[in-house]
Write an enzyme that holds these catalytic residues in place. Structure first.
Site, PDB file in Angstrom:
ATOM      1  N   PRO A  10       0.994  -1.276   0.069  1.00 38.99           N
ATOM      2  CA  PRO A  10       0.104  -0.023  -0.016  1.00 38.99           C
ATOM      3  C   PRO A  10       0.731   1.101   0.091  1.00 38.99           C
ATOM      4  CG  PRO A  10      -0.302  -1.106   2.082  1.00 38.99           C
ATOM      5  CD  PRO A  10       0.611  -2.037   1.167  1.00 38.99           C
ATOM      6  N   ASN A  11       0.184   2.205  -0.811  1.00 38.45           N
ATOM      7  CA  ASN A  11       0.804   3.640  -0.785  1.00 38.45           C
ATOM      8  C   ASN A  11       1.868   3.709  -1.654  1.00 38.45           C
ATOM      9  OD1 ASN A  11      -1.132   4.800   0.907  1.00 38.45           O
ATOM     10  ND2 ASN A  11       0.003   3.637   2.798  1.00 38.45           N
ATOM     11  N   ARG A  18       4.506  11.060  -2.721  1.00 31.95           N
ATOM     12  CA  ARG A  18       4.551  10.796  -1.284  1.00 31.95           C
ATOM     13  C   ARG A  18       5.735  11.002  -0.398  1.00 31.95           C
ATOM     14  NH1 ARG A  18       4.598   4.554   1.131  1.00 31.95           N
ATOM     15  NH2 ARG A  18       4.129   5.096   3.154  1.00 31.95           N
ATOM     16  N   TYR A  23      11.202   8.548   0.487  1.00 31.16           N
ATOM     17  CA  TYR A  23      11.193   7.828  -0.535  1.00 31.16           C
ATOM     18  C   TYR A  23      11.852   8.195  -2.067  1.00 31.16           C
ATOM     19  CZ  TYR A  23       7.944   5.718   3.022  1.00 31.16           C
ATOM     20  OH  TYR A  23       7.708   5.231   4.047  1.00 31.16           O
ATOM     21  N   ASN A  74       8.007  -5.599  -1.445  1.00 32.23           N
ATOM     22  CA  ASN A  74       8.222  -4.460  -0.583  1.00 32.23           C
ATOM     23  C   ASN A  74       6.679  -4.460   0.068  1.00 32.23           C
ATOM     24  OD1 ASN A  74       7.883  -2.113   0.837  1.00 32.23           O
ATOM     25  ND2 ASN A  74       9.006  -0.795  -0.504  1.00 32.23           N
ATOM     26  N   ALA A  77       3.303  -0.723   4.598  1.00 37.12           N
ATOM     27  CA  ALA A  77       2.973  -0.954   6.200  1.00 37.12           C
ATOM     28  C   ALA A  77       2.566  -2.158   6.574  1.00 37.12           C
ATOM     29  CB  ALA A  77       1.943   0.217   6.346  1.00 37.12           C
ATOM     30  N   HIS A  80       4.522  -4.429   8.908  1.00 37.04           N
ATOM     31  CA  HIS A  80       4.887  -4.142  10.706  1.00 37.04           C
ATOM     32  C   HIS A  80       3.552  -4.936  11.316  1.00 37.04           C
ATOM     33  CE1 HIS A  80       7.697  -1.322   9.212  1.00 37.04           C
ATOM     34  NE2 HIS A  80       6.832  -0.616   8.573  1.00 37.04           N
ATOM     35  N   ASP A  87       1.945 -15.326   6.711  1.00 37.01           N
ATOM     36  CA  ASP A  87       1.727 -16.686   6.527  1.00 37.01           C
ATOM     37  C   ASP A  87       2.050 -17.185   4.894  1.00 37.01           C
ATOM     38  OD1 ASP A  87       1.479 -17.097   9.082  1.00 37.01           O
ATOM     39  OD2 ASP A  87      -0.812 -17.219   9.235  1.00 37.01           O
ATOM     40  N   GLU A 101      12.564  -9.483   1.190  1.00 35.77           N
ATOM     41  CA  GLU A 101      12.080  -8.201   1.857  1.00 35.77           C
ATOM     42  C   GLU A 101      12.763  -7.147   1.183  1.00 35.77           C
ATOM     43  OE1 GLU A 101      11.457  -8.422   6.038  1.00 35.77           O
ATOM     44  OE2 GLU A 101      10.668  -6.228   5.986  1.00 35.77           O
ATOM     45  N   HIS A 103      12.838  -2.719   1.266  1.00 29.70           N
ATOM     46  CA  HIS A 103      12.477  -1.285   1.868  1.00 29.70           C
ATOM     47  C   HIS A 103      13.182  -0.228   1.068  1.00 29.70           C
ATOM     48  CE1 HIS A 103       9.847  -3.106   4.735  1.00 29.70           C
ATOM     49  NE2 HIS A 103      10.635  -3.912   5.042  1.00 29.70           N
ATOM     50  N   SER A 105      13.459   2.838   2.314  1.00 26.77           N
ATOM     51  CA  SER A 105      13.977   3.649   3.549  1.00 26.77           C
ATOM     52  C   SER A 105      14.536   2.340   4.380  1.00 26.77           C
ATOM     53  CB  SER A 105      12.844   4.293   4.226  1.00 26.77           C
ATOM     54  OG  SER A 105      11.915   3.685   4.855  1.00 26.77           O
ATOM     55  N   ARG A 110      13.762   4.591  11.645  1.00 27.87           N
ATOM     56  CA  ARG A 110      12.730   5.534  11.449  1.00 27.87           C
ATOM     57  C   ARG A 110      11.835   5.384  12.996  1.00 27.87           C
ATOM     58  NH1 ARG A 110       9.700   5.095   6.028  1.00 27.87           N
ATOM     59  NH2 ARG A 110       8.486   6.902   6.736  1.00 27.87           N
ATOM     60  N   ARG A 114       8.077   0.956  13.079  1.00 25.58           N
ATOM     61  CA  ARG A 114       8.657   0.325  11.870  1.00 25.58           C
ATOM     62  C   ARG A 114       9.696  -0.536  12.253  1.00 25.58           C
ATOM     63  NH1 ARG A 114       6.193   3.755   8.041  1.00 25.58           N
ATOM     64  NH2 ARG A 114       5.721   5.819   8.765  1.00 25.58           N
TER      65      ARG A 114
HETATM   66  C1  DQA Z   1       8.714   0.953   3.100  1.00 22.45           C
HETATM   67  C2  DQA Z   1       8.805   1.183   4.817  1.00 22.45           C
HETATM   68  C3  DQA Z   1       7.482   0.969   5.540  1.00 22.45           C
HETATM   69  O1  DQA Z   1       7.641   1.242   6.729  1.00 22.45           O
HETATM   70  C4  DQA Z   1       6.478   1.880   4.971  1.00 22.45           C
HETATM   71  O2  DQA Z   1       5.005   1.882   5.605  1.00 22.45           O
HETATM   72  C5  DQA Z   1       6.053   2.032   3.548  1.00 22.45           C
HETATM   73  C6  DQA Z   1       7.461   1.654   2.756  1.00 22.45           C
HETATM   74  C7  DQA Z   1       9.896   1.254   2.369  1.00 22.45           C
HETATM   75  O3  DQA Z   1       9.932   0.976   1.532  1.00 22.45           O
HETATM   76  O4  DQA Z   1      10.789   1.999   3.066  1.00 22.45           O
HETATM   77  O5  DQA Z   1       5.159   2.218   2.948  1.00 22.45           O
HETATM   78  O6  DQA Z   1       8.325  -0.279   3.094  1.00 22.45           O
END
Ligand code: DQA
Length: 146
Positions: A10-11, A18, A23, A74, A77, A80, A87, A101, A103, A105, A110, A114
């Site tokens: 998401p996002n 954003r 980012y 990725n 959110a 977390h 699963d 996995e 990220h 950032s 942070r 997180r």
């Molecule tokens: C993220 C880090 C997460 O904490 C955050 O919620 C994101 C982006 C990253 O790519 O740094 O949406 O996964």
């Protein structure tokens, strides 16, 4: 050819607008272009997807298992708190596929919420904190391990 699903939660469809201080200024379309270039260099077949929907992400992980595709994830959110995603991610690695996995950032540098990843313990490994380069490093790890 090694297949890799590059899945984004998401996002991440809002990359570029954003929180560019966190980012960066590049968009999801820019990420797609970079992944296409890197996968060509590495000789892997990578497909970038993004969704804000937890169920869709879970179903993409089933698809990875059923089709034998490795995963760069990725979870945004969901990292977390999503036990359903955890699963499903565990099914990928239990099937002998690589799941990295990623990220953009460095979540450990942070806010405290997180600092927990429920995905990390079932992933093959994690790359965080290198901007879009986190994806390049993850693809290299998949290409080396697959
Ligand atoms: C993220 C880090 C997460 O904490 C955050 O919620 C994101 C982006 C990253 O790519 O740094 O949406 O996964």
């Amino acid at each position: 050819m090694t297949r890799v699903l590059v899945l984004n939660g998401p996002n991440l469809g809002r990359l570029g607008v954003r929180e560019p201080d966190v980012y960066g200024a590049l968009s999801l379309a820019d990420l797609r272009d970079s992944v296409a270039r890197w996968s060509g260099e590495l000789g892997v077949d990578a497909e970038v997807r993004q969704t804000d929907d937890e169920a869709e992400l879970v179903h993409w992980l089933y698809e990875a298992v059923d089709s034998g595709a490795h995963v760069v994830l990725n979870p945004a959110a969901f990292t977390h708190y999503s036990y359903s995603l955890r699963d499903a991610a565990a099914m990928v690695t239990k099937a002998g596929l690589v799941l990295v996995e990623v990220h953009i950032s460095n979540p450990m540098a942070r806010e405290e919420f997180r600092h927990t990843s429920v995905i990390g313990p079932v992933a093959t490994g994690t790359v965080a904190g290198f901007g879009f380069d986190s994806y390049r490093l993850a693809l290299r790890a998949v290409a080396a391990k697959a």
